[in-house]
Design a protein around this motif. Structure first.
Motif, PDB file in Angstrom:
ATOM      1  N   PRO A  41       0.819  -1.219   0.000  1.00  0.00           N
ATOM      2  CA  PRO A  41       0.000   0.000   0.000  1.00  0.00           C
ATOM      3  C   PRO A  41       0.850   1.265   0.000  1.00  0.00           C
ATOM      4  O   PRO A  41       1.944   1.311   0.580  1.00  0.00           O
ATOM      5  CB  PRO A  41      -0.798  -0.118   1.300  1.00  0.00           C
ATOM      6  N   LEU A  42       0.346   2.293  -0.664  1.00  0.00           N
ATOM      7  CA  LEU A  42       1.008   3.587  -0.688  1.00  0.00           C
ATOM      8  C   LEU A  42       0.669   4.359   0.580  1.00  0.00           C
ATOM      9  O   LEU A  42      -0.393   4.164   1.179  1.00  0.00           O
ATOM     10  CB  LEU A  42       0.569   4.383  -1.913  1.00  0.00           C
ATOM     11  N   ALA A  43       1.565   5.224   0.980  1.00  0.00           N
ATOM     12  CA  ALA A  43       1.330   6.050   2.165  1.00  0.00           C
ATOM     13  C   ALA A  43       0.189   7.018   1.896  1.00  0.00           C
ATOM     14  O   ALA A  43       0.078   7.589   0.801  1.00  0.00           O
ATOM     15  CB  ALA A  43       2.589   6.812   2.531  1.00  0.00           C
ATOM     16  N   ALA A  44      -0.654   7.223   2.887  1.00  0.00           N
ATOM     17  CA  ALA A  44      -1.812   8.103   2.719  1.00  0.00           C
ATOM     18  C   ALA A  44      -1.419   9.559   2.535  1.00  0.00           C
ATOM     19  O   ALA A  44      -2.191  10.357   1.994  1.00  0.00           O
ATOM     20  CB  ALA A  44      -2.739   7.962   3.936  1.00  0.00           C
ATOM     21  N   SER A  45      -0.211   9.912   2.944  1.00  0.00           N
ATOM     22  CA  SER A  45       0.198  11.320   2.940  1.00  0.00           C
ATOM     23  C   SER A  45       0.702  11.813   1.590  1.00  0.00           C
ATOM     24  O   SER A  45       0.883  13.019   1.401  1.00  0.00           O
ATOM     25  CB  SER A  45       1.297  11.535   3.983  1.00  0.00           C
ATOM     26  N   ILE A  46       0.956  10.924   0.630  1.00  0.00           N
ATOM     27  CA  ILE A  46       1.540  11.379  -0.633  1.00  0.00           C
ATOM     28  C   ILE A  46       0.466  12.015  -1.515  1.00  0.00           C
ATOM     29  O   ILE A  46      -0.715  11.672  -1.450  1.00  0.00           O
ATOM     30  CB  ILE A  46       2.246  10.236  -1.386  1.00  0.00           C
ATOM     31  N   HIS A  47       0.893  12.956  -2.340  1.00  0.00           N
ATOM     32  CA  HIS A  47      -0.036  13.696  -3.198  1.00  0.00           C
ATOM     33  C   HIS A  47       0.081  13.275  -4.661  1.00  0.00           C
ATOM     34  O   HIS A  47      -0.919  13.087  -5.333  1.00  0.00           O
ATOM     35  CB  HIS A  47       0.213  15.199  -3.065  1.00  0.00           C
ATOM     36  N   ALA A  48       1.283  13.127  -5.159  1.00  0.00           N
ATOM     37  CA  ALA A  48       1.495  12.673  -6.527  1.00  0.00           C
ATOM     38  C   ALA A  48       1.802  11.181  -6.493  1.00  0.00           C
ATOM     39  O   ALA A  48       2.790  10.753  -5.898  1.00  0.00           O
ATOM     40  CB  ALA A  48       2.654  13.434  -7.165  1.00  0.00           C
ATOM     41  N   ILE A  49       0.940  10.383  -7.101  1.00  0.00           N
ATOM     42  CA  ILE A  49       1.067   8.931  -7.041  1.00  0.00           C
ATOM     43  C   ILE A  49       1.827   8.437  -8.268  1.00  0.00           C
ATOM     44  O   ILE A  49       1.361   8.601  -9.397  1.00  0.00           O
ATOM     45  CB  ILE A  49      -0.318   8.255  -6.956  1.00  0.00           C
ATOM     46  N   PRO A  50       3.013   7.835  -8.082  1.00  0.00           N
ATOM     47  CA  PRO A  50       3.771   7.353  -9.239  1.00  0.00           C
ATOM     48  C   PRO A  50       3.250   6.018  -9.737  1.00  0.00           C
ATOM     49  O   PRO A  50       2.623   5.253  -9.006  1.00  0.00           O
ATOM     50  CB  PRO A  50       5.185   7.212  -8.671  1.00  0.00           C
ATOM     51  N   GLU A  51       3.539   5.732 -11.000  1.00  0.00           N
ATOM     52  CA  GLU A  51       3.317   4.383 -11.508  1.00  0.00           C
ATOM     53  C   GLU A  51       4.197   3.415 -10.731  1.00  0.00           C
ATOM     54  O   GLU A  51       5.257   3.783 -10.198  1.00  0.00           O
ATOM     55  CB  GLU A  51       3.673   4.311 -12.998  1.00  0.00           C
ATOM     56  N   ASP A  52       3.769   2.178 -10.669  1.00  0.00           N
ATOM     57  CA  ASP A  52       4.589   1.167 -10.007  1.00  0.00           C
ATOM     58  C   ASP A  52       5.980   1.113 -10.646  1.00  0.00           C
ATOM     59  O   ASP A  52       6.125   1.200 -11.870  1.00  0.00           O
ATOM     60  CB  ASP A  52       3.932  -0.207 -10.112  1.00  0.00           C
ATOM     61  N   ALA A  53       6.987   0.992  -9.802  1.00  0.00           N
ATOM     62  CA  ALA A  53       8.370   0.781 -10.239  1.00  0.00           C
ATOM     63  C   ALA A  53       8.906  -0.357  -9.381  1.00  0.00           C
ATOM     64  O   ALA A  53       9.659  -0.141  -8.429  1.00  0.00           O
ATOM     65  CB  ALA A  53       9.196   2.050 -10.062  1.00  0.00           C
ATOM     66  N   PRO A  54       8.487  -1.586  -9.681  1.00  0.00           N
ATOM     67  CA  PRO A  54       8.760  -2.710  -8.780  1.00  0.00           C
ATOM     68  C   PRO A  54      10.186  -3.234  -8.902  1.00  0.00           C
ATOM     69  O   PRO A  54      10.960  -2.842  -9.776  1.00  0.00           O
ATOM     70  CB  PRO A  54       7.757  -3.762  -9.255  1.00  0.00           C
ATOM     71  N   LYS A  55      10.503  -4.157  -8.022  1.00  0.00           N
ATOM     72  CA  LYS A  55      11.860  -4.714  -7.950  1.00  0.00           C
ATOM     73  C   LYS A  55      12.281  -5.363  -9.256  1.00  0.00           C
ATOM     74  O   LYS A  55      13.453  -5.290  -9.647  1.00  0.00           O
ATOM     75  CB  LYS A  55      11.976  -5.709  -6.795  1.00  0.00           C
ATOM     76  N   GLU A  56      11.352  -6.009  -9.953  1.00  0.00           N
ATOM     77  CA  GLU A  56      11.707  -6.683 -11.200  1.00  0.00           C
ATOM     78  C   GLU A  56      12.213  -5.694 -12.245  1.00  0.00           C
ATOM     79  O   GLU A  56      13.159  -5.978 -12.985  1.00  0.00           O
ATOM     80  CB  GLU A  56      10.497  -7.452 -11.743  1.00  0.00           C
ATOM     81  N   THR A  57      11.579  -4.521 -12.301  1.00  0.00           N
ATOM     82  CA  THR A  57      12.015  -3.488 -13.242  1.00  0.00           C
ATOM     83  C   THR A  57      13.383  -2.952 -12.842  1.00  0.00           C
ATOM     84  O   THR A  57      14.242  -2.693 -13.687  1.00  0.00           O
ATOM     85  CB  THR A  57      10.985  -2.352 -13.291  1.00  0.00           C
ATOM     86  N   LEU A  58      13.600  -2.785 -11.542  1.00  0.00           N
ATOM     87  CA  LEU A  58      14.900  -2.333 -11.050  1.00  0.00           C
ATOM     88  C   LEU A  58      15.990  -3.353 -11.372  1.00  0.00           C
ATOM     89  O   LEU A  58      17.066  -2.990 -11.870  1.00  0.00           O
ATOM     90  CB  LEU A  58      14.831  -2.111  -9.542  1.00  0.00           C
ATOM     91  N   PHE A  59      15.731  -4.627 -11.103  1.00  0.00           N
ATOM     92  CA  PHE A  59      16.726  -5.665 -11.374  1.00  0.00           C
ATOM     93  C   PHE A  59      17.085  -5.686 -12.868  1.00  0.00           C
ATOM     94  O   PHE A  59      18.247  -5.854 -13.240  1.00  0.00           O
ATOM     95  CB  PHE A  59      16.207  -7.038 -10.954  1.00  0.00           C
ATOM     96  N   ASP A  60      16.082  -5.522 -13.731  1.00  0.00           N
ATOM     97  CA  ASP A  60      16.318  -5.516 -15.169  1.00  0.00           C
ATOM     98  C   ASP A  60      17.165  -4.310 -15.577  1.00  0.00           C
ATOM     99  O   ASP A  60      18.081  -4.426 -16.399  1.00  0.00           O
ATOM    100  CB  ASP A  60      14.987  -5.510 -15.914  1.00  0.00           C
ATOM    101  N   LEU A  61      16.860  -3.138 -15.002  1.00  0.00           N
ATOM    102  CA  LEU A  61      17.662  -1.951 -15.294  1.00  0.00           C
ATOM    103  C   LEU A  61      19.125  -2.185 -14.938  1.00  0.00           C
ATOM    104  O   LEU A  61      20.029  -1.861 -15.717  1.00  0.00           O
ATOM    105  CB  LEU A  61      17.126  -0.745 -14.515  1.00  0.00           C
ATOM    106  N   HIS A  62      19.363  -2.742 -13.778  1.00  0.00           N
ATOM    107  CA  HIS A  62      20.738  -2.969 -13.348  1.00  0.00           C
ATOM    108  C   HIS A  62      21.461  -3.967 -14.250  1.00  0.00           C
ATOM    109  O   HIS A  62      22.662  -3.813 -14.520  1.00  0.00           O
ATOM    110  CB  HIS A  62      20.758  -3.408 -11.889  1.00  0.00           C
ATOM    111  N   ARG A  63      20.758  -4.967 -14.728  1.00  0.00           N
ATOM    112  CA  ARG A  63      21.381  -5.885 -15.690  1.00  0.00           C
ATOM    113  C   ARG A  63      21.786  -5.140 -16.962  1.00  0.00           C
ATOM    114  O   ARG A  63      22.858  -5.372 -17.522  1.00  0.00           O
ATOM    115  CB  ARG A  63      20.421  -7.030 -16.023  1.00  0.00           C
TER     116      ARG A  63
END
Length: 297
Positions: A41-63
């Motif tokens: 879940p996202l924190a209730a306090s945030i105002h601008a909600i980003p698209e998901d940037a999950p671990k799988e996308t991060l791992f792929d970027l690093h590769r």
């Protein structure tokens, strides 16, 4: 869907392949993971909600980039619930560690648990767009609880705050890592009071600095066709030259609350100027994070 609920993509889908071949063991010491929000879940306090940037996308970027180690910094997007970062660490094959967000009221038991699962520090924000977790005196006192479990303090602040925070941060019981070169305005140059204060602070061996955020501290005008990070690179180069054993590098992926979405391949190639020889790059990208964050050899 209301305006504040619109999801924004905060990362480049097809980053340019970097020209620089990164040395084996390169560590990206500053990234975040967002979501998937259906599970985390996202924190209730945030105002601008980003698209998901999950671990799988991060791992792929690093590769793609040639990054083999990483420090994931818990984001205000998920607030004090560090589960999303803990999950990424658990799936990182021992090559991913973390920095947590916690309230000052966190229990010693929870701090110890976080340390045991791969968190190496705790971050506190002093940015105008983020709610502060506490006053600087309280946070410095809190560092006495971090010392026995081998955690450090990481701080993120608006550049003008360095003049007020520097003296108190120097009383920290643990090493202090400064995010994104203190968020100085690179267009003002190395002689500006804010960068001069950061440079002076770095003479104290208690401090480390991340030469990340060249894209944030360099000026970028709306509609500008090509990003020019040369002013940010110039300041990063000075810090690496003068404090080579206490600097870290990071992409700051994904890239929320930004003027534009930077190309992460360009950020890697900025290292050709930030650390212009192989010896400096080995120190900045491999040895410094290996020793400080205690990656397994």
């Amino acid at each position: 869907m209301t305006l504040h609920q619109e999801r924004r993509l905060t990362y480049c889908l097809q980053p340019t392949p970097p020209k620089l071949r990164l040395p084996p063991g390169t560590c990206d010491t500053h990234v975040h993971v967002f979501g998937p929000s259906a599970r985390f879940p996202l924190a209730a306090s945030i105002h601008a909600i980003p698209e998901d940037a999950p671990k799988e996308t991060l791992f792929d970027l690093h590769r793609r980039l040639g990054v083999q180690r990483c420090v994931i910094v818990q984001s205000a997007v998920h607030g004090f619930d560090n589960a999303v970062t803990e999950d990424a660490i658990a799936h990182g094959g021992g090559r991913y560690l973390g920095v947590a967000l916690v309230p000052l009221t966190v229990s010693d038991a929870e701090l110890s648990r976080l340390a045991d699962v791969g968190f190496r520090g705790v971050r506190f924000n002093f940015m105008k767009h983020l709610a502060p977790a506490g006053g600087i005196d309280e946070i410095v006192a809190f560092t006495r609880r971090l010392a026995p479990i081998g955690m450090h303090l990481q701080v993120h602040f608006d550049s003008d705050l360095i003049h007020r925070l520097a003296g108190q941060l120097a009383q920290s019981a643990v090493p202090v890592v400064i995010d994104h070169m203190g968020r100085v305005d690179a267009s003002l140059g190395a002689d500006h009071a804010d960068f001069a204060a950061l440079h002076q602070l770095m003479r104290n061996p208690l401090f480390r600095v991340k030469v990340s955020g060249i894209d944030r501290i360099s000026p970028f005008a709306p509609g500008q066709a090509h990003a020019d990070y040369s002013s940010g690179i110039a300041l990063a180069q000075l810090l690496v030259r003068d404090f080579p054993d206490r600097c870290f590098w990071g992409t700051d992926w994904p890239h929320p609350n930004h003027t534009h979405v930077p190309d992460d391949g360009m950020l890697v190639d900025g290292l050709l100027h930030i650390a212009p020889d192989e010896t400096l790059r080995e120190l900045l990208l491999v040895r410094n994070p290996q020793d400080f964050y205690r990656f397994e050899a």
